[in-house]
Design a protein around this motif. Structure first.
Motif, PDB file in Angstrom:
ATOM      1  N   LEU A  62       0.827  -1.209   0.000  1.00  0.00           N
ATOM      2  CA  LEU A  62       0.000   0.000   0.000  1.00  0.00           C
ATOM      3  C   LEU A  62       0.863   1.261   0.000  1.00  0.00           C
ATOM      4  N   PHE A  63       1.971   1.224   0.736  1.00  0.00           N
ATOM      5  CA  PHE A  63       2.897   2.363   0.755  1.00  0.00           C
ATOM      6  C   PHE A  63       3.466   2.626  -0.641  1.00  0.00           C
ATOM      7  N   PHE A  64       3.818   1.552  -1.348  1.00  0.00           N
ATOM      8  CA  PHE A  64       4.357   1.698  -2.705  1.00  0.00           C
ATOM      9  C   PHE A  64       3.356   2.428  -3.608  1.00  0.00           C
ATOM     10  N   PHE A  65       2.090   2.010  -3.556  1.00  0.00           N
ATOM     11  CA  PHE A  65       1.082   2.658  -4.392  1.00  0.00           C
ATOM     12  C   PHE A  65       0.798   4.087  -3.932  1.00  0.00           C
ATOM     13  N   LEU A  66       0.942   4.350  -2.657  1.00  0.00           N
ATOM     14  CA  LEU A  66       0.787   5.710  -2.151  1.00  0.00           C
ATOM     15  C   LEU A  66       1.896   6.619  -2.692  1.00  0.00           C
ATOM     16  N   VAL A  67       3.114   6.104  -2.781  1.00  0.00           N
ATOM     17  CA  VAL A  67       4.221   6.885  -3.343  1.00  0.00           C
ATOM     18  C   VAL A  67       3.960   7.178  -4.821  1.00  0.00           C
ATOM     19  N   LEU A  68       3.448   6.189  -5.551  1.00  0.00           N
ATOM     20  CA  LEU A  68       3.101   6.425  -6.959  1.00  0.00           C
ATOM     21  C   LEU A  68       2.005   7.491  -7.078  1.00  0.00           C
ATOM     22  N   LEU A  69       1.028   7.445  -6.172  1.00  0.00           N
ATOM     23  CA  LEU A  69      -0.024   8.469  -6.161  1.00  0.00           C
ATOM     24  C   LEU A  69       0.561   9.842  -5.866  1.00  0.00           C
ATOM     25  N   ARG A  70       1.525   9.906  -4.963  1.00  0.00           N
ATOM     26  CA  ARG A  70       2.183  11.192  -4.670  1.00  0.00           C
ATOM     27  C   ARG A  70       2.868  11.750  -5.913  1.00  0.00           C
ATOM     28  N   TRP A  71       3.497  10.868  -6.685  1.00  0.00           N
ATOM     29  CA  TRP A  71       4.127  11.321  -7.936  1.00  0.00           C
ATOM     30  C   TRP A  71       3.086  11.868  -8.906  1.00  0.00           C
ATOM     31  N   LEU A  72       1.954  11.201  -9.016  1.00  0.00           N
ATOM     32  CA  LEU A  72       0.897  11.681  -9.906  1.00  0.00           C
ATOM     33  C   LEU A  72       0.359  13.035  -9.450  1.00  0.00           C
ATOM     34  N   VAL A  73       0.139  13.188  -8.154  1.00  0.00           N
ATOM     35  CA  VAL A  73      -0.361  14.461  -7.627  1.00  0.00           C
ATOM     36  C   VAL A  73       0.660  15.560  -7.872  1.00  0.00           C
ATOM     37  N   ARG A  74       1.918  15.232  -7.715  1.00  0.00           N
ATOM     38  CA  ARG A  74       2.975  16.224  -7.957  1.00  0.00           C
ATOM     39  C   ARG A  74       3.013  16.654  -9.425  1.00  0.00           C
ATOM     40  N   ALA A  75       2.833  15.687 -10.324  1.00  0.00           N
ATOM     41  CA  ALA A  75       2.838  15.999 -11.755  1.00  0.00           C
ATOM     42  C   ALA A  75       1.567  16.740 -12.169  1.00  0.00           C
ATOM     43  N   TRP A  76       0.464  16.493 -11.479  1.00  0.00           N
ATOM     44  CA  TRP A  76      -0.831  17.047 -11.845  1.00  0.00           C
ATOM     45  C   TRP A  76      -1.022  18.456 -11.320  1.00  0.00           C
ATOM     46  N   GLY A  77      -0.555  18.740 -10.134  1.00  0.00           N
ATOM     47  CA  GLY A  77      -0.819  20.020  -9.490  1.00  0.00           C
ATOM     48  C   GLY A  77       0.226  21.077  -9.814  1.00  0.00           C
ATOM     49  N   GLU A  78      -0.022  22.248  -9.284  1.00  0.00           N
ATOM     50  CA  GLU A  78       0.906  23.370  -9.420  1.00  0.00           C
ATOM     51  C   GLU A  78       2.225  23.033  -8.736  1.00  0.00           C
ATOM     52  N   THR A  79       3.348  23.449  -9.332  1.00  0.00           N
ATOM     53  CA  THR A  79       4.657  23.197  -8.757  1.00  0.00           C
ATOM     54  C   THR A  79       4.943  24.229  -7.670  1.00  0.00           C
ATOM     55  N   VAL A  80       5.249  23.727  -6.480  1.00  0.00           N
ATOM     56  CA  VAL A  80       5.547  24.597  -5.341  1.00  0.00           C
ATOM     57  C   VAL A  80       7.059  24.749  -5.254  1.00  0.00           C
ATOM     58  N   ASP A  81       7.517  25.968  -5.007  1.00  0.00           N
ATOM     59  CA  ASP A  81       8.949  26.215  -4.879  1.00  0.00           C
ATOM     60  C   ASP A  81       9.229  26.862  -3.524  1.00  0.00           C
ATOM     61  N   PRO A  82       9.296  26.028  -2.451  1.00  0.00           N
ATOM     62  CA  PRO A  82       9.528  26.605  -1.128  1.00  0.00           C
ATOM     63  C   PRO A  82      10.970  27.025  -0.897  1.00  0.00           C
ATOM     64  N   ALA A  83      11.857  26.692  -1.824  1.00  0.00           N
ATOM     65  CA  ALA A  83      13.283  26.945  -1.619  1.00  0.00           C
ATOM     66  C   ALA A  83      13.758  28.208  -2.326  1.00  0.00           C
ATOM     67  N   VAL A  84      12.889  29.205  -2.456  1.00  0.00           N
ATOM     68  CA  VAL A  84      13.271  30.406  -3.193  1.00  0.00           C
ATOM     69  C   VAL A  84      14.388  31.188  -2.520  1.00  0.00           C
ATOM     70  N   SER A  85      14.536  31.075  -1.217  1.00  0.00           N
ATOM     71  CA  SER A  85      15.559  31.853  -0.518  1.00  0.00           C
ATOM     72  C   SER A  85      16.847  31.072  -0.279  1.00  0.00           C
ATOM     73  N   LEU A  86      16.975  29.896  -0.870  1.00  0.00           N
ATOM     74  CA  LEU A  86      18.167  29.082  -0.656  1.00  0.00           C
ATOM     75  C   LEU A  86      19.267  29.453  -1.645  1.00  0.00           C
ATOM     76  N   SER A  87      20.497  29.192  -1.245  1.00  0.00           N
ATOM     77  CA  SER A  87      21.609  29.407  -2.163  1.00  0.00           C
ATOM     78  C   SER A  87      21.632  28.277  -3.197  1.00  0.00           C
ATOM     79  N   ARG A  88      22.482  28.412  -4.191  1.00  0.00           N
ATOM     80  CA  ARG A  88      22.531  27.420  -5.279  1.00  0.00           C
ATOM     81  C   ARG A  88      22.886  26.032  -4.757  1.00  0.00           C
TER      82      ARG A  88
END
Length: 125
Positions: A62-88
């Motif tokens: 079930l965890f494996f399929f949950l990780v695959l679902l997380r990948w789909l949600v990540r590909a489907w939704g808006e991309t979040v960039d919380p690391a805007v203040s980080l160095s390169r």
């Protein structure tokens, strides 16, 4: 092309679906590790000796399929960039850290499934 935002993500913040899947994944991952460490200590005559591996394998699948679902949600939704203040170098390190974690979250259940089915029997969920 604008992505469809069905999970509530914005550019600055993750939405309810991404946060929920992340929390559930973390809970299952910690539970699987704890159950695995506990199973090693069981003796052949313990009640849980045969039962605990069943739960471990079921939750792992079930965890494996949950990780695959997380990948789909990540590909489907808006991309979040919380690391805007980080160095390169911090951005590169966080990107590769996430990639390594995702590879591990897919590879470990796949290898566990392979070990469990090596003798020709399937895994019951």
């Amino acid at each position: 092309m604008k992505r469809v935002n069905g999970c509530g993500n914005t550019r600055q913040q993750y939405g309810w679906l991404a946060v929920g899947l992340h929390g559930l994944s973390a809970l299952l991952l910690v539970s699987l590790f704890a159950l695995g460490f506990w199973m090693v200590e069981l003796s052949y005559y313990d009640y849980w000796y045969k039962l605990a591996p069943f739960y471990h394998k079921s939750v792992g699948i079930l965890f494996f399929f949950l990780v695959l679902l997380r990948w789909l949600v990540r590909a489907w939704g808006e991309t979040v960039d919380p690391a805007v203040s980080l160095s390169r170098w911090e951005r590169v390190a966080s990107t590769w850290g996430h990639r390594i974690l995702y590879v591990g979250m897919v590879l470990v259940p796949v290898l566990g499934y392979g070990i469990s089915t090596a003798d020709g029997r399937g895994v019951a969920v």
